[in-house]
Design a protein around this motif. Structure first.
Motif, PDB file in Angstrom:
ATOM      1  N   GLN A 230       0.976  -1.275  -0.008  1.00 58.59           N
ATOM      2  CA  GLN A 230       0.255  -0.047   0.071  1.00 58.59           C
ATOM      3  C   GLN A 230       0.823   1.337   0.158  1.00 58.59           C
ATOM      4  O   GLN A 230       0.281   2.352   0.502  1.00 58.59           O
ATOM      5  N   VAL A 231       2.137   1.283  -0.293  1.00 58.88           N
ATOM      6  CA  VAL A 231       3.110   2.218  -0.065  1.00 58.88           C
ATOM      7  C   VAL A 231       2.694   3.419  -1.229  1.00 58.88           C
ATOM      8  O   VAL A 231       2.204   2.994  -2.451  1.00 58.88           O
ATOM      9  N   PHE A 232       2.495   4.445  -0.721  1.00 56.25           N
ATOM     10  CA  PHE A 232       1.984   5.784  -1.855  1.00 56.25           C
ATOM     11  C   PHE A 232       2.709   7.119  -1.342  1.00 56.25           C
ATOM     12  O   PHE A 232       3.108   7.402  -2.512  1.00 56.25           O
ATOM     13  N   ASP A 233       2.485   7.460  -0.165  1.00 52.54           N
ATOM     14  CA  ASP A 233       2.820   8.874   0.043  1.00 52.54           C
ATOM     15  C   ASP A 233       4.530   9.221  -0.420  1.00 52.54           C
ATOM     16  O   ASP A 233       4.753  10.124  -0.821  1.00 52.54           O
ATOM     17  N   ILE A 234       5.435   8.110  -0.053  1.00 47.91           N
ATOM     18  CA  ILE A 234       6.887   8.366  -0.099  1.00 47.91           C
ATOM     19  C   ILE A 234       6.844   8.257  -1.594  1.00 47.91           C
ATOM     20  O   ILE A 234       7.702   9.242  -2.128  1.00 47.91           O
ATOM     21  N   VAL A 235       6.457   7.335  -2.248  1.00 48.52           N
ATOM     22  CA  VAL A 235       6.665   7.313  -4.040  1.00 48.52           C
ATOM     23  C   VAL A 235       6.190   8.572  -4.636  1.00 48.52           C
ATOM     24  O   VAL A 235       6.748   9.034  -5.390  1.00 48.52           O
ATOM     25  N   PHE A 236       4.740   8.964  -4.116  1.00 45.82           N
ATOM     26  CA  PHE A 236       3.943  10.101  -4.722  1.00 45.82           C
ATOM     27  C   PHE A 236       5.045  11.370  -4.688  1.00 45.82           C
ATOM     28  O   PHE A 236       5.186  12.123  -5.355  1.00 45.82           O
ATOM     29  N   VAL A 237       5.525  11.694  -3.457  1.00 40.34           N
ATOM     30  CA  VAL A 237       6.119  13.126  -3.144  1.00 40.34           C
ATOM     31  C   VAL A 237       7.653  12.725  -3.688  1.00 40.34           C
ATOM     32  O   VAL A 237       8.114  13.821  -4.423  1.00 40.34           O
ATOM     33  N   LEU A 238       8.293  11.819  -3.614  1.00 47.36           N
ATOM     34  CA  LEU A 238       9.665  11.670  -3.960  1.00 47.36           C
ATOM     35  C   LEU A 238       9.922  11.353  -5.264  1.00 47.36           C
ATOM     36  O   LEU A 238      10.967  12.214  -5.821  1.00 47.36           O
ATOM     37  N   THR A 239       9.208  10.919  -6.036  1.00 45.74           N
ATOM     38  CA  THR A 239       9.244  10.567  -7.419  1.00 45.74           C
ATOM     39  C   THR A 239       8.231  10.720  -8.425  1.00 45.74           C
ATOM     40  O   THR A 239       8.458  10.714  -9.492  1.00 45.74           O
ATOM     41  N   GLY A 240       6.949  10.536  -7.599  1.00 42.18           N
ATOM     42  CA  GLY A 240       5.768  10.468  -8.463  1.00 42.18           C
ATOM     43  C   GLY A 240       5.473   9.560  -9.546  1.00 42.18           C
ATOM     44  O   GLY A 240       4.764   9.526 -10.353  1.00 42.18           O
ATOM     45  N   GLY A 241       6.222   8.310  -9.018  1.00 38.27           N
ATOM     46  CA  GLY A 241       6.381   7.286 -10.006  1.00 38.27           C
ATOM     47  C   GLY A 241       7.173   7.101 -10.962  1.00 38.27           C
ATOM     48  O   GLY A 241       7.281   6.039 -11.831  1.00 38.27           O
ATOM     49  N   GLY A 242       7.958   8.371 -11.494  1.00 37.83           N
ATOM     50  CA  GLY A 242       8.807   8.273 -12.677  1.00 37.83           C
ATOM     51  C   GLY A 242      10.111   7.754 -12.265  1.00 37.83           C
ATOM     52  O   GLY A 242      10.570   7.403 -10.902  1.00 37.83           O
TER      53      GLY A 242
END
Length: 296
Positions: A230-242
């Motif tokens: 369920q990880v979301f916040d760290i990925v979304f803020v740090l890289t945005g999925g890119g």
């Protein structure tokens, strides 16, 4: 006498339901109803504008041929496979040190547990200051040492590594805290008996400490895997999925599908698949633990 006991039991039951009712109400309103609604939407085509149309299993069929979904699934699996064992191993090592006669144990315990008090968004923002490839702290240190800068945002492998490193910094404290609580319950006489039998420190750790921490390890495996799924916040803020979906995970892909392309039905289908994967892992892990207890 029997009637009085039944009356007393009825009063206790009513009192128990009275205490449970607020929690049950919150559970129904904020967990069960949204879950049922999400499952319903997953069988529809819904853009958020106008009426939704029923499409049956079309959204789930689309998943099978969606390369972005499979890339997000592979990234989620890789993230889980790396973060779960490494964070548990580091947490166990930290717990063993903090449980020993370490000078200033109180200070070091606070340092290890401190990241738990910080939200995931704040953790990711801190990570962005460190891993920014243009003016981040880490690339500044590499430049001062005469080393080339790392492409933390434009390089796929480096971006994924930055997400993993920030997550480890955030999760190790939680694992260490659970293991530290488990170590408090290990019978010291078992270590003393092994010491008298000539066992060294590593042998005592492997034969006494690790088996005694089995319940803690089971809990942490389940919790870390659920978090990783369920990880979301760290990925979304740090890289945005890119970059180029290199760090895209199932939750960020579902978010982008729902709020960027506004395909709510397809996003809900991704969420349902994620829920099923989480439930399947939890059930399998619980059965494995039960089998180990029976055979042991």
């Amino acid at each position: 006498m029997a009637r009085a006991r039944r009356a007393g039991g009825g009063q206790e039951a009513r009192a128990a339901w009275a205490f449970l009712s607020p929690y049950l109400l919150v559970l129904v309103l904020f967990a069960l109803l949204p879950l049922v609604w999400a499952v319903t939407i997953s069988f529809q085509r819904d853009t958020g504008f106008g009426d939704a149309s029923w499409t049956g299993l079309d959204n789930y069929t689309r998943l099978l041929g969606d390369p972005h979904f499979w890339r997000a699934t592979a990234n989620t699996a890789l993230f889980t496979a790396v973060v779960t064992p490494v964070s548990m191993a580091l947490g166990l090592g930290a717990a063993v040190l903090l449980n020993s006669l370490l000078p200033a144990r109180g200070f070091f315990r606070s340092v290890v547990v401190l990241p738990m008090a910080v939200s995931g968004v704040a953790t990711a923002l801190t990570g962005a200051l460190v891993f920014n490839e243009n003016n981040g702290v880490l690339n500044g240190l590499l430049g001062a040492l005469g080393l080339p800068a790392v492409q933390w945002q434009s390089g796929g492998t480096a971006a994924f590594a930055s997400v993993v490193l920030v997550t480890l910094w955030w999760r190790v404290g939680f694992n260490a805290l659970i293991y530290l609580a488990g170590l408090q319950n290990v019978d010291p006489t078992l270590h003393e008996a092994c010491r008298l039998d000539g066992a060294n420190g590593w042998q005592r750790f492997r034969a006494v400490t690790v088996p005694a921490l089995a319940p803690s390890s089971f809990f942490l495996v389940v919790m870390n895997v659920i978090y990783s799924f369920q990880v979301f916040d760290i990925v979304f803020v740090l890289t945005g999925g890119g970059p180029r979906d290199a760090t895209s995970v199932l939750v960020t892909y579902a978010y982008d599908t729902a709020f960027t392309t506004r395909d709510h039905g397809y996003s809900a289908a991704i969420g349902v698949v994620l829920l099923l994967l989480t439930l399947a892992f939890t059930v399998l892990r619980w059965r494995a633990a039960r089998s180990a207890e029976v055979t042991g």
